[in-house]
Design a protein around this motif. Structure first.
Motif, PDB file in Angstrom:
ATOM      1  N   TYR A 275       0.505   4.656   8.019  1.00  0.00           N
ATOM      2  CA  TYR A 275       0.721   4.559   6.580  1.00  0.00           C
ATOM      3  C   TYR A 275      -0.624   4.344   5.899  1.00  0.00           C
ATOM      4  CZ  TYR A 275       5.569   3.574   7.962  1.00  0.00           C
ATOM      5  OH  TYR A 275       6.826   3.630   8.515  1.00  0.00           O
ATOM      6  N   SER A 276      -0.661   4.675   4.621  1.00  0.00           N
ATOM      7  CA  SER A 276      -1.786   4.296   3.766  1.00  0.00           C
ATOM      8  C   SER A 276      -1.219   3.540   2.572  1.00  0.00           C
ATOM      9  CB  SER A 276      -2.569   5.522   3.303  1.00  0.00           C
ATOM     10  OG  SER A 276      -1.765   6.348   2.475  1.00  0.00           O
ATOM     11  N   PHE A 277      -2.018   2.711   1.968  1.00  0.00           N
ATOM     12  CA  PHE A 277      -1.534   1.951   0.822  1.00  0.00           C
ATOM     13  C   PHE A 277      -2.648   1.764  -0.187  1.00  0.00           C
ATOM     14  CE2 PHE A 277      -3.133  -1.225   3.779  1.00  0.00           C
ATOM     15  CZ  PHE A 277      -3.853  -2.084   2.972  1.00  0.00           C
ATOM     16  N   GLY A 278      -2.234   1.769  -1.446  1.00  0.00           N
ATOM     17  CA  GLY A 278      -3.097   1.391  -2.560  1.00  0.00           C
ATOM     18  C   GLY A 278      -2.247   0.490  -3.422  1.00  0.00           C
ATOM     19  N   LYS A 279      -1.799   1.026  -4.561  1.00  0.00           N
ATOM     20  CA  LYS A 279      -0.830   0.290  -5.368  1.00  0.00           C
ATOM     21  C   LYS A 279       0.553   0.390  -4.751  1.00  0.00           C
ATOM     22  CE  LYS A 279       0.762  -0.238 -10.136  1.00  0.00           C
ATOM     23  NZ  LYS A 279       0.664   0.258 -11.526  1.00  0.00           N
ATOM     24  N   THR A 280       0.819   1.506  -4.036  1.00  0.00           N
ATOM     25  CA  THR A 280       2.086   1.720  -3.337  1.00  0.00           C
ATOM     26  C   THR A 280       1.794   2.117  -1.902  1.00  0.00           C
ATOM     27  OG1 THR A 280       2.179   4.032  -4.039  1.00  0.00           O
ATOM     28  CG2 THR A 280       3.264   2.411  -5.458  1.00  0.00           C
TER      29      THR A 280
ATOM     30  N   SER B 216      -5.259  -1.816  -5.250  1.00  0.00           N
ATOM     31  CA  SER B 216      -4.760  -2.111  -3.896  1.00  0.00           C
ATOM     32  C   SER B 216      -3.830  -3.316  -3.964  1.00  0.00           C
ATOM     33  CB  SER B 216      -5.926  -2.381  -2.934  1.00  0.00           C
ATOM     34  OG  SER B 216      -6.809  -3.345  -3.461  1.00  0.00           O
ATOM     35  N   ASN B 217      -2.666  -3.163  -3.361  1.00  0.00           N
ATOM     36  CA  ASN B 217      -1.640  -4.208  -3.379  1.00  0.00           C
ATOM     37  C   ASN B 217      -1.221  -4.496  -1.954  1.00  0.00           C
ATOM     38  OD1 ASN B 217       0.515  -5.906  -3.813  1.00  0.00           O
ATOM     39  ND2 ASN B 217       1.428  -4.679  -5.438  1.00  0.00           N
ATOM     40  N   LEU B 218      -1.961  -5.377  -1.285  1.00  0.00           N
ATOM     41  CA  LEU B 218      -1.661  -5.706   0.109  1.00  0.00           C
ATOM     42  C   LEU B 218      -0.356  -6.457   0.249  1.00  0.00           C
ATOM     43  CD1 LEU B 218      -4.879  -5.270   0.113  1.00  0.00           C
ATOM     44  CD2 LEU B 218      -4.849  -6.653   2.191  1.00  0.00           C
ATOM     45  N   SER B 219      -0.023  -7.305  -0.723  1.00  0.00           N
ATOM     46  CA  SER B 219       1.211  -8.094  -0.618  1.00  0.00           C
ATOM     47  C   SER B 219       2.438  -7.197  -0.621  1.00  0.00           C
ATOM     48  CB  SER B 219       1.281  -9.095  -1.777  1.00  0.00           C
ATOM     49  OG  SER B 219       1.297  -8.429  -3.026  1.00  0.00           O
ATOM     50  N   LYS B 220       2.434  -6.151  -1.455  1.00  0.00           N
ATOM     51  CA  LYS B 220       3.579  -5.229  -1.486  1.00  0.00           C
ATOM     52  C   LYS B 220       3.686  -4.463  -0.178  1.00  0.00           C
ATOM     53  CE  LYS B 220       5.638  -1.512  -4.217  1.00  0.00           C
ATOM     54  NZ  LYS B 220       5.507  -0.669  -5.446  1.00  0.00           N
TER      55      LYS B 220
ATOM     56  N   THR C  76      -6.356  -6.160  -5.675  1.00  0.00           N
ATOM     57  CA  THR C  76      -6.543  -6.116  -7.127  1.00  0.00           C
ATOM     58  C   THR C  76      -5.231  -6.152  -7.884  1.00  0.00           C
ATOM     59  OG1 THR C  76      -6.508  -3.688  -7.152  1.00  0.00           O
ATOM     60  CG2 THR C  76      -8.636  -4.753  -6.832  1.00  0.00           C
ATOM     61  N   TYR C  77      -4.113  -6.160  -7.173  1.00  0.00           N
ATOM     62  CA  TYR C  77      -2.811  -6.071  -7.843  1.00  0.00           C
ATOM     63  C   TYR C  77      -1.781  -6.782  -6.987  1.00  0.00           C
ATOM     64  CZ  TYR C  77       0.869  -3.864 -10.700  1.00  0.00           C
ATOM     65  OH  TYR C  77       1.917  -3.640 -11.552  1.00  0.00           O
ATOM     66  N   GLY C  78      -0.843  -7.491  -7.621  1.00  0.00           N
ATOM     67  CA  GLY C  78       0.230  -8.144  -6.876  1.00  0.00           C
ATOM     68  C   GLY C  78      -0.053  -9.607  -6.589  1.00  0.00           C
ATOM     69  N   SER C  79       0.900 -10.243  -5.903  1.00  0.00           N
ATOM     70  CA  SER C  79       0.780 -11.656  -5.568  1.00  0.00           C
ATOM     71  C   SER C  79      -0.166 -11.853  -4.390  1.00  0.00           C
ATOM     72  CB  SER C  79       2.165 -12.233  -5.228  1.00  0.00           C
ATOM     73  OG  SER C  79       2.789 -11.475  -4.207  1.00  0.00           O
ATOM     74  N   ASP C  80      -0.562 -13.083  -4.171  1.00  0.00           N
ATOM     75  CA  ASP C  80      -1.533 -13.411  -3.126  1.00  0.00           C
ATOM     76  C   ASP C  80      -0.938 -13.113  -1.748  1.00  0.00           C
ATOM     77  OD1 ASP C  80      -3.422 -14.500  -1.433  1.00  0.00           O
ATOM     78  OD2 ASP C  80      -3.779 -16.255  -2.676  1.00  0.00           O
TER      79      ASP C  80
END
Length: 677
Positions: free
Chosen positions: A111-116, A130-134, A159-163
């Protein structure tokens, strides 16, 4: 097969034999040996019928080996390429995916991830957020019932999402971060965060809060400046050292003119500073002339009041005043919109004042509404009074065409309580939400809007709207969708603009990493939504004078275009119909800011914390072989033998039925041939 079933089969066999013996042996007049053949045939027929009734079944087991899944998730954000780790990331992924021992031991899922999160077909490292938590949350949910260690190839900068450092405790899988980026600490100044309101008011001061950071060991002095164009509107000297690594700077700026105003905050860089991109940050505010004042008139305390106030005031251009009917009469000219919450006998004077002044209204009716008074106060609608209540669930009218409604899943929302009985409109109206009872639409309005005598009105025939706001948060972990829905309704009601055949929805400015999405609705001459229209947006950069045309794509009842990634600057745009002289125009500004370029190092601390809390291990990008060896040697990831239990009938009923028919036919034929019938 169960013992009970075997007993039934034995009893059925004995019963069939006894019945056949009783008919052909005990009192039969047949003297020849033919009676024994007929006995056997009759036994088969009866036994077959009884077997059909018993329907015996047995269990069949199929055994198979299930390999664990190895989840390989790659950070596809711009920070990877900015830190010059894109080639390392590709090499790591290729080494894991092509390793023969890993593929024999695991089912490798990439998989790859950024915002999704996306399937990892290719890596471009151009995601703006980038949203690692999601990503971790989704992997935890998808592989919750499997053995699936997670390898995260990332720099750990979110840079986006919860810790995400707190996510590991809720995930059953061990996490193995492969850390991309320089672990060497360099002296660096940065603007960590900037807090400012999106909307400000003309001639008013607005606060700006800036959080500055310093990574280093020596004492340094720098200067913080805020620029408006080529003019410095604020400056302050800052000092940092090994013990003082952060400072919060607060100031107030003055809004002198209406419109979108952009500013730039910058820290004077150090002489040997490696990353100076994070030393500056642009921000914008929209200066508006006045705030929309809304009166929320009530006599009964209810959670709906707080929910409505929070939703409406989520847009800083609007202010809600909770007010009693008698107090409203003291200042009726202070408001542009009146929300009437469950009118009763105390609202008589308010209803008359609103009608006389021709004010726009939003009426909310419920279990304590006096419909006799409400019906008599206006001639727009009548509610049948039954003094009985009913729960109604909402269903969105996809053909609503007065303003753009986001595609909320209202079918999942809790019901509202309202008066049981028919609601009849005497004026043309548009229904936003229909009433539904037990999944059956009543074709009656739950929420509707109408325009009469140059005024705009909305009627929500139900209370407990606070449950909708709570459900919106449960669905999306945010109140934004619901607040936007209420905000658009209030914006429509508080505006005196006439309806256009093309409605457009956009923001006045976007930060550099925001998704720049413009939404439009097109209506025919009867103001019916046209799903077959061909719309195009003409986008013009006011600074470079360059233009581009992009078609809008149909998305349910909206036409949308995604302009994300366009260069920062001022833009004018026109959405037009390709074959009719119908268009709508607007303008917006994209503010230069790339959050993915604000990082100098990988976030090693958080990545190691995630690994430790999930019983995994963190590795650097030159330790991929160590990770592979650890995965192959870990007994937690052994292949598991599983079985599938199938319950199948002992005899196929088709064959058994054929045998019964055949035995009965042979028995009949023999008896007929020998004159026994």
């Amino acid at each position: 097969m169960q013992t009970e079933t075997i007993v039934y089969i034995i009893i059925a066999g004995i019963t069939a034999l006894l019945l056949a013996l009783f008919q052909y042996i005990y009192k039969s007049k047949i003297k020849s040996n033919l009676k024994y053949l007929l006995t056997a045939l009759r036994t088969i027929s009866i036994f077959g019928i009884l077997l059909l009734l018993i329907n015996p079944k047995f269990e069949s087991f199929t055994y198979f080996d299930e390999k664990p899944t190895l989840v390989v998730a790659v950070d596809n954000s711009e920070s990877i390429s900015y830190l010059e780790q894109d080639n390392n990331a590709k090499q790591i992924v290729d080494k894991i995916k092509t390793n023969a021992d890993l593929n024999e031991r695991f089912n490798v899922a990439s998989y790859s991830f950024g915002k999704t999160v996306n399937n990892s077909d290719s890596l471009s490292f151009n995601e703006r957020q980038s949203n690692l938590s999601k990503a971790l949350k989704q992997f935890g949910e998808v592989y919750s019932n499997l053995t699936a260690p997670i390898v995260m190839v990332t720099d750990g900068n979110q840079t986006y999402g919860s810790d995400y450092s707190f996510m590991a405790n809720g995930i059953k899988q061990p996490i193995y971060p492969i850390i991309l980026g320089d672990s060497t600490l360099h002296s660096d100044l940065s603007i960590k965060q900037l807090n400012v309101n999106r909307y400000v008011y003309l001639k008013n001061g607005f606060p700006v809060e800036i959080i500055t950071n310093y990574n280093g060991t020596t004492s340094i002095t720098t200067e913080l400046k805020i620029w408006s164009g080529n003019t410095v509107v604020f400056r302050k000297q800052l000092q940092f050292d090994a013990s003082k690594t952060s400072e919060i700077v607060s100031t107030t700026l003055l809004a002198n003119s209406v419109g979108v105003k952009t500013y730039r905050v910058e820290l004077t860089p150090l002489s040997n500073e490696k990353n100076t991109v994070n030393n500056s940050k642009n921000f914008g505010v929209e200066v508006i002339d006045q705030k929309t004042n809304i009166a929320l008139v009530y006599t009964r305390l209810h959670p709906d009041l707080g929910a409505l106030k929070k939703s409406i005031e989520s847009n800083e251009q609007r202010s809600v005043t909770l007010i009693k009917p008698k107090d409203y009469l003291l200042k009726p000219n202070d408001f542009q919109l009146v929300v009437l919450y469950q009118p009763n006998h105390e609202f008589n004077a308010v209803l008359e004042a609103v009608k006389t002044q021709k004010l726009n209204t939003f009426t909310i009716a419920g279990t304590t509404t006096n419909f006799n008074i409400l019906n008599n106060s206006q001639g727009y609608f009548k509610q049948t009074v039954t003094n009985q209540t009913e729960n109604f669930q909402p269903t969105l009218n996809r053909n609503y065409n007065t303003f753009i409604v986001n595609n909320l899943d209202f079918n999942n929302y809790p019901p509202l309580q309202s008066e049981f009985g028919e609601l009849q409109f005497m004026v043309p109206h548009d229904v936003i939400l229909y009433k539904t009872i037990n999944g059956i639409s009543t074709e009656e309005a739950l929420l509707s809007t109408f325009e009469i005598d140059n005024t705009k009105h909305a009627l929500l025939n139900g209370e407990d709207i606070w449950r909708w706001r709570a459900q919106a948060f449960l669905d999306t972990e945010s109140f934004t969708d619901f607040d936007n829905f209420i905000g658009k309704l209030v914006q429509y009601l508080s505006s005196n603009k006439k309806r256009n055949r093309i409605n457009i929805d956009y923001k006045s400015f976007y930060n550099g990493n925001d998704d720049v999405i413009i939404t439009a609705q097109y209506f025919n001459k009867n103001f019916e939504f046209d799903a077959e229209a061909s719309l195009t947006i003409i986008l013009k950069n006011k600074e470079t004078e360059t233009t581009r045309e992009v078609p809008l794509l149909l998305n349910n009842t909206n036409y949308t275009v995604d302009l994300s990634g366009i260069e920062p600057g001022l833009y004018d745009f026109t959405v037009k119909h390709n074959s009719e002289a119908v268009s709508a125009s607007g303008s917006f500004q994209v503010i230069d800011y790339n959050v993915e370029q604000q990082f100098l190092n990988a976030d090693i601390t958080k990545l190691k914390s995630v690994a430790e809390n999930s019983n995994g291990t963190a590795y650097f990008n030159n330790q991929t072989d160590n990770l592979i060896d650890a995965l192959l040697a870990d007994n937690r990831f052994a292949t598991i033998q599983k079985s599938t239990k199938n319950i199948v009938p002992l005899i196929d009923w088709k064959y058994l039925l054929g045998l019964i028919v055949l035995s009965l036919f042979v028995e009949w034929f023999i008896r007929k041939y020998n004159g026994l019938i």
